[in-house]
Enzyme design. Sequence first.
Site, mmCIF file in Angstrom:
data_model
loop_
_atom_site.group_PDB
_atom_site.id
_atom_site.type_symbol
_atom_site.label_atom_id
_atom_site.label_comp_id
_atom_site.label_asym_id
_atom_site.label_seq_id
_atom_site.Cartn_x
_atom_site.Cartn_y
_atom_site.Cartn_z
ATOM 1 N N HIS A 122 0.802 -1.226 0.000
ATOM 2 C CA HIS A 122 0.000 0.000 0.000
ATOM 3 C C HIS A 122 0.838 1.282 0.000
ATOM 4 O O HIS A 122 0.461 2.277 0.630
ATOM 5 C CB HIS A 122 -0.949 0.017 1.210
ATOM 6 N N HIS A 192 -9.449 2.445 1.045
ATOM 7 C CA HIS A 192 -9.468 1.272 1.921
ATOM 8 C C HIS A 192 -10.579 1.416 2.963
ATOM 9 O O HIS A 192 -10.352 1.280 4.168
ATOM 10 C CB HIS A 192 -8.111 1.110 2.597
ATOM 11 N N GLU A 324 -12.254 -3.153 -2.383
ATOM 12 C CA GLU A 324 -11.322 -2.152 -2.906
ATOM 13 C C GLU A 324 -11.092 -2.347 -4.401
ATOM 14 O O GLU A 324 -10.315 -3.215 -4.810
ATOM 15 C CB GLU A 324 -9.993 -2.255 -2.173
#
Length: 361
Positions: A122, A192, A324
Site C-alpha cells: 500500500h 481502503h 477495494e
Amino acid sequence: ELQPFGSAFLFTSKHHTMNWGSAGGKDVHCHTLKSPCLEVDVISLGAALTAVRVLVDGSWIDVLMAYDTLEKYPAKGEPERNGKPNFSTVVGRCANRVADGRFELDGKSFELNKNIGQLHLHGGVDGFYSQVWDVVNVAENAVTLRLSEPDGAMGYPGKVDVDVTYEILENELHFKYRGVTDQPTLLSMTNHGYWNLKGHAAGNVLDHTLMVRASHTTAVDDKQVMTGELLPVESTGLDFRTPHLLQAVFDKVGPVDTNYCLDKHASSEVLAARLEAPNGIAMEVWTDQPGLQVFTGGNIDPGNSQFWHGKGTQWQKFGAICLEPQLWPDGIHHQSFPSPVLRPGEVYRHHSWHKFVVGSQ
C-alpha cells in the site's frame, strides 16, 4: 502537472468545513458532503473518509469504520500517532503488495520500503494515507484533494501529482482518481474503506450477503505474493457470483483476503459487487478497474484499542468488510496482469462509485 477538472467546483461558505487540528505541520480540515439521503465526512490527512451516513427511515446510520479524532490517524514523521494505517484512506502510490519490495523498470532496479515482512504494501510506511493533502476545490456535494509526492518517496522513481474527487450524486458516492508523473513509475490508487451496513458499531458483518461478479481470483503463495496464476472460483468457497452469506463462506474457507478478477472489458464501468445487510441497506460497488480486493476484516482485534477503537466503539472481529477496486496486485512482476506503470505524458485515471440502496429503492 495536473490541470483542474473541466467544470471546477466553486468554493462555498465554510459551514460544511471544520478545522480538525494539524499534522505534519499542516492544518487538517474535515469537509462534509451532502445530499438529501447521503452525507460523507472527508479529512485532508490521507484524503480519508471518516463517516458515511445513509438516511434510513428518517435516521442517519454511519456505515463506515473510521476515527472521529485526528490524534488517532497516523501521520508521516509523527510516530506517536499510532492508529491503523490506511484506515478508510486513499491508498498509494501502489495499492496492495509488491513482491520482495523491489521491481525493475526500463532496465533500472528500485528498492521500495518493506513494511510487511519482505513485502511492500500500500505504498509503504509513509504512503498516501500518512500525508496531508491540499484541498483544491470544494462544494456542497464534492471535494477535490491533491498531493504531490517527490521522486524517491518510499523508493519509487519520479515525482507524482495525484488527486481524488469525492462527489455525492443522490445516493451514490463517487471516487475519481487521477495522477501524472515526470518519470516512469508505478501508480494504482484505491480507497481502503471499512464497511458495516448495519452501522459501524453494530457488531460483525458475517450476517451480510455478498455478490462479486468475478469468475477468477489471482493466486497467492503462503506469503500472500501473487504467483501469476488465475484460479477459477467455480466449485470453490470463494465463488460469490451468486450472493452468499459471509458467515457461510467463513465456515467453509475462513477469512477472505483475495483479489477478484472482474468479469468485464478493459475500461468499461460495471457493477463489481453488491453487499447487503439484514436491515435492508445494500451497497453496490461500480468501477472501471479490473480487480476488486475483498477483505473480510479478520485482522480486527477488539483487544487492540490502539487500532480498533473509534467513534466511542470497541469494534468486533469481522466488524467490517473492505471492497477495494484496483489494478490486480503486483502487476509489475506479471506481464499478463494489467500494468501499473505510468509514464510521463500519460494520465492515470480510476473511477469507482458506491450506490447505497435502502429497502425497495
